[in-house]
Write a protein that holds these residues in place. Structure first.
Motif, PDB file in Angstrom:
ATOM      1  N   ARG A  91      -3.767   4.125  -0.146  1.00 43.40           N
ATOM      2  CA  ARG A  91      -4.160   3.576  -1.433  1.00 43.40           C
ATOM      3  C   ARG A  91      -3.827   2.076  -1.483  1.00 43.40           C
ATOM      4  O   ARG A  91      -2.875   1.626  -0.847  1.00 43.40           O
ATOM      5  CB  ARG A  91      -3.421   4.298  -2.574  1.00 43.40           C
ATOM      6  CG  ARG A  91      -3.649   5.820  -2.594  1.00 43.40           C
ATOM      7  CD  ARG A  91      -5.096   6.131  -2.935  1.00 43.40           C
ATOM      8  NE  ARG A  91      -5.321   7.567  -3.041  1.00 43.40           N
ATOM      9  CZ  ARG A  91      -5.887   8.298  -2.081  1.00 43.40           C
ATOM     10  NH1 ARG A  91      -6.265   7.735  -0.944  1.00 43.40           N
ATOM     11  NH2 ARG A  91      -6.082   9.582  -2.262  1.00 43.40           N
ATOM     12  N   MET A  92      -4.622   1.330  -2.219  1.00 43.87           N
ATOM     13  CA  MET A  92      -4.502  -0.120  -2.402  1.00 43.87           C
ATOM     14  C   MET A  92      -5.093  -0.912  -1.237  1.00 43.87           C
ATOM     15  O   MET A  92      -5.421  -2.076  -1.385  1.00 43.87           O
ATOM     16  CB  MET A  92      -3.049  -0.568  -2.622  1.00 43.87           C
ATOM     17  CG  MET A  92      -2.357   0.116  -3.802  1.00 43.87           C
ATOM     18  SD  MET A  92      -3.202  -0.157  -5.371  1.00 43.87           S
ATOM     19  CE  MET A  92      -2.905  -1.896  -5.633  1.00 43.87           C
TER      20      MET A  92
ATOM     21  N   PHE B 251       0.855  -1.186   0.000  1.00 44.13           N
ATOM     22  CA  PHE B 251       0.000   0.000   0.000  1.00 44.13           C
ATOM     23  C   PHE B 251       0.888   1.232   0.000  1.00 44.13           C
ATOM     24  O   PHE B 251       2.086   1.162   0.304  1.00 44.13           O
ATOM     25  CB  PHE B 251      -0.935   0.002   1.218  1.00 44.13           C
ATOM     26  CG  PHE B 251      -0.239  -0.037   2.550  1.00 44.13           C
ATOM     27  CD1 PHE B 251       0.059   1.125   3.246  1.00 44.13           C
ATOM     28  CD2 PHE B 251       0.137  -1.263   3.105  1.00 44.13           C
ATOM     29  CE1 PHE B 251       0.698   1.079   4.471  1.00 44.13           C
ATOM     30  CE2 PHE B 251       0.776  -1.309   4.335  1.00 44.13           C
ATOM     31  CZ  PHE B 251       1.065  -0.137   5.018  1.00 44.13           C
TER      32      PHE B 251
ATOM     33  N   ASP C 271      -8.529  -2.633  -2.200  1.00 42.68           N
ATOM     34  CA  ASP C 271      -8.874  -1.571  -3.142  1.00 42.68           C
ATOM     35  C   ASP C 271      -8.434  -2.073  -4.521  1.00 42.68           C
ATOM     36  O   ASP C 271      -7.254  -2.389  -4.707  1.00 42.68           O
ATOM     37  CB  ASP C 271      -8.129  -0.294  -2.775  1.00 42.68           C
ATOM     38  CG  ASP C 271      -8.519   0.888  -3.643  1.00 42.68           C
ATOM     39  OD1 ASP C 271      -9.340   0.691  -4.551  1.00 42.68           O
ATOM     40  OD2 ASP C 271      -7.999   1.988  -3.414  1.00 42.68           O
TER      41      ASP C 271
ATOM     42  N   ALA D 188      -5.456   2.108  -7.363  1.00 40.96           N
ATOM     43  CA  ALA D 188      -5.148   3.338  -6.647  1.00 40.96           C
ATOM     44  C   ALA D 188      -6.243   4.348  -6.868  1.00 40.96           C
ATOM     45  O   ALA D 188      -6.701   4.547  -7.978  1.00 40.96           O
ATOM     46  CB  ALA D 188      -3.805   3.892  -7.131  1.00 40.96           C
TER      47      ALA D 188
END
Length: 378
Positions: free
Chosen positions: A130-131, A72, A195, A198
């Motif tokens: 993100r991720m 991440f 996720d 991104a």
């Protein structure tokens, strides 16, 4: 949903960062209320950067220790906003403490402000992930905010109920525990879900890049901690020496109303403390040519020596008796017995010292020009 854990070494490191930031920020502001407003603003701003930056650094040191089964990273803009949020809100709390009359109500409001700012920084920083998407519950957020407010109010009360060395140490412990506890209480109420890609268009920070920035911030906080620790140690030595005894007046004969005798030059109340070679020493007021402000302390000039005095310039002006000593500038007090000359420079002036190798001259401000001229008999 991803399982997550933390690296225990980085957990301990995050607590150390919070404690160092708290100590540094609270030590910087000690005595700030007695400084001129421009200098006080600078001190409060530096303290806000250290304390707010400490909140941010503690959070991301701990986040570097977060272990997830997927890689991440963080959105750079959101990460920067989280840091600025912490600095600005902590700055507001410090402004309440150092501008205006300090009261229990102000301590409460400042504590609540910082108590809201810590979780605000936390959740803004987490939103930049993100991720792996962090997921919260209303109850988890409510508990984190409530604990943050309670601990922050307690920390401010410990730090500002008084401003002696014990208050700084108590406030440091309170601040460090508040920041540390809020982070991990909030993390206990957080889950992470995958996720697919991104989110957002901002530049990303992976853990390696973030580690570089956090390490730099932690290094600066550590350096500031060491420097403030030196002055704290000097102040502690002064406090350990005990207060200077005040003169005890002898009883007057009944029915006689005489003026008190002039102070003896050997009287301890009219000696000024200074530090040299780890020891507190004293110099007679008649030997001191000038006193100059140096942060929360002052520098004494006598003969060919200059030395650090634990009094602030305001405290020096309050403690010293009238007579030969006069404030010529917000940063200077001079002894007219050592003044060898005076020069007018438009609406300011300069006094000179010929018999004091340690100092050649001192400024006279426009606001004090007439008083200094009168004092010198001009």
């Amino acid at each position: 949903m991803h399982e997550h854990a933390h690296d225990p070494i980085l957990v301990i490191a995050s607590l150390a960062v919070a404690l160092m930031a708290g100590f540094t920020g609270l030590t910087l502001t000690r005595g700030a209320a007695g400084l001129p407003v421009p200098q006080r603003k600078a001190v409060v701003a530096m303290s806000a950067i250290v304390l707010g930056g400490g909140v941010w650094s503690m959070h991301f040191v701990a986040m570097l220790g977060l272990r997830l089964p997927v890689p991440f990273y963080y959105d750079a803009l959101t990460t920067m906003i989280s840091a600025l949020t912490a600095i600005l809100i902590v700055g507001l709390g410090l402004m309440l403490m150092h501008f205006g009359a300090r009261s229990p109500r102000r301590i409460l409001v400042a504590g609540v402000l910082v108590g809201v700012g810590i979780p605000a920084m936390h959740y803004i920083g987490m939103s930049g992930m993100r991720m792996a998407i962090p997921v919260y519950t209303v109850a988890g957020i409510a508990v984190a905010v409530a604990i943050s407010i309670a601990l922050s109010v307690a920390a401010f009360w410990l730090a500002y109920a008084g401003r002696d060395l014990r208050n700084i140490l108590s406030g440091t412990l309170g601040f460090g525990i508040a920041v540390f506890a809020v982070h991990f209480v909030a993390m206990a109420g957080t889950s992470f879900v995958p996720d697919p890609g991104a989110r957002g268009g901002g530049p990303g920070l992976d853990n390696a890049t973030l580690a570089f920035g956090v390490t730099l911030a932690a290094f600066l906080i550590s350096a500031a901690f060491i420097m403030t620790g030196v002055t704290f140690n000097e102040a502690a030595a002064v406090a350990g020496a005990g207060p200077v005894a005040a003169p005890v007046p002898s009883p007057e004969p009944p029915g006689v109303a005489e003026a008190p005798p002039p102070p003896s030059e050997a009287d301890p109340a009219y000696r000024i403390p200074y530090e040299r070679e780890g020891r507190i020493r004293f110099v007679g007021i008649e030997d001191v040519a000038a006193i100059r402000a140096e942060g929360h302390y002052t520098v004494l000039y006598f003969g060919d020596s200059k030395a650090l005095c634990p009094w602030s310039i305001s405290e020096s002006a309050r403690r010293l008796p009238g007579g030969d000593m006069i404030r010529t500038h917000r940063s200077y007090i001079v002894n007219r017995r050592h003044v060898s000359g005076f020069e007018r420079k438009k609406d300011t002036g300069v006094v000179f010292f010929e018999d004091v190798p340690a100092i050649a001259k001192a400024p006279v401000s426009r606001a004090r020009l007439n008083a200094v001229r009168d004092h010198l008999g001009l």
